[in-house]
Design a protein around this motif. Structure first.
Motif: not given
Length: 204
Positions: A96-108
């Motif tokens: 869910d996090y990957v889908e909804e916060s793709a930019d955030g996951f890329r940064i992490l």
């Protein structure tokens, strides 16, 4: 384009949103204060005033993403339930996090030159793994396995889900629910048939 008057709080949030998008796109090294200021339609001193520099704004962006992901995973594992259901909730929460916060996951998942030992993606995964370890430890004890091995298994499970999430970030196939179901299938059926004292088939 004329500059929009904002409160300090609104301006700070706008700069964070712009920086988040830029860091996801270009990474820490590829982003610059100049570009953050340009995209936000402000002067460079405005960015410095709010964050002190690129490291400052990056640290806030990373901290927020870590907090969001850790909160969703903690919530997924918080309620008592059958271990298979907890595994399912954890896998879905990460996807869910990957889908909804793709930019955030890329940064992490990008390597960060300014992250401290408590500010990296790996330390975040360790936090999640320690929660999984507690759950597994109880299950191992009740089934006659060595609870000290729960740490190893929790690292393996969390690592598998996180790496699969990283792969799925760009592929987006198969569907999220299907990916979660297969992750649970592999991990749960593996856990269900654990040997008490596994040994390598070939002697080394």
């Amino acid at each position: 384009m004329p500059r929009v008057r904002m409160t300090g709080k609104e301006r700070r949030q706008q700069l964070l949103d712009v920086a988040r998008s830029l860091f996801a796109e270009k990474g820490f090294d590829g982003a610059s204060i100049e570009e953050i200021a340009h995209r936000a339609n402000v002067s460079k001193p405005v960015v410095y005033e709010h964050f002190g520099g690129k490291e400052g704004v990056y640290a806030v962006v990373v901290d927020r993403e870590m907090h969001d992901l850790l909160s969703s995973m903690t919530t997924a594992l918080a309620e008592e339930a059958h271990p298979r259901l907890l595994l399912e909730r954890a896998a879905v929460a990460l996807l869910d996090y990957v889908e909804e916060s793709a930019d955030g996951f890329r940064i992490l998942v990008r390597a960060s030159p300014v992250a401290s030992s408590t500010g990296t993606f790996s330390s975040l995964l360790n936090d999640i793994a320690s929660q999984v370890e507690n759950i597994l430890g109880v299950q191992f004890s009740s089934r006659g396995y060595d609870p000290k091995l729960a740490a190893l298994y929790s690292q393996a499970l969390v690592g598998m889900v996180a790496l699969t999430g990283q792969w799925w970030l760009d592929s987006r196939k198969p569907r999220k629910a299907e990916v979660a179901a297969h992750l649970v299938n592999l991990s749960w059926n593996g856990l269900s048939h654990l040997e008490d004292a596994p040994e390598l088939r070939e002697s080394h």
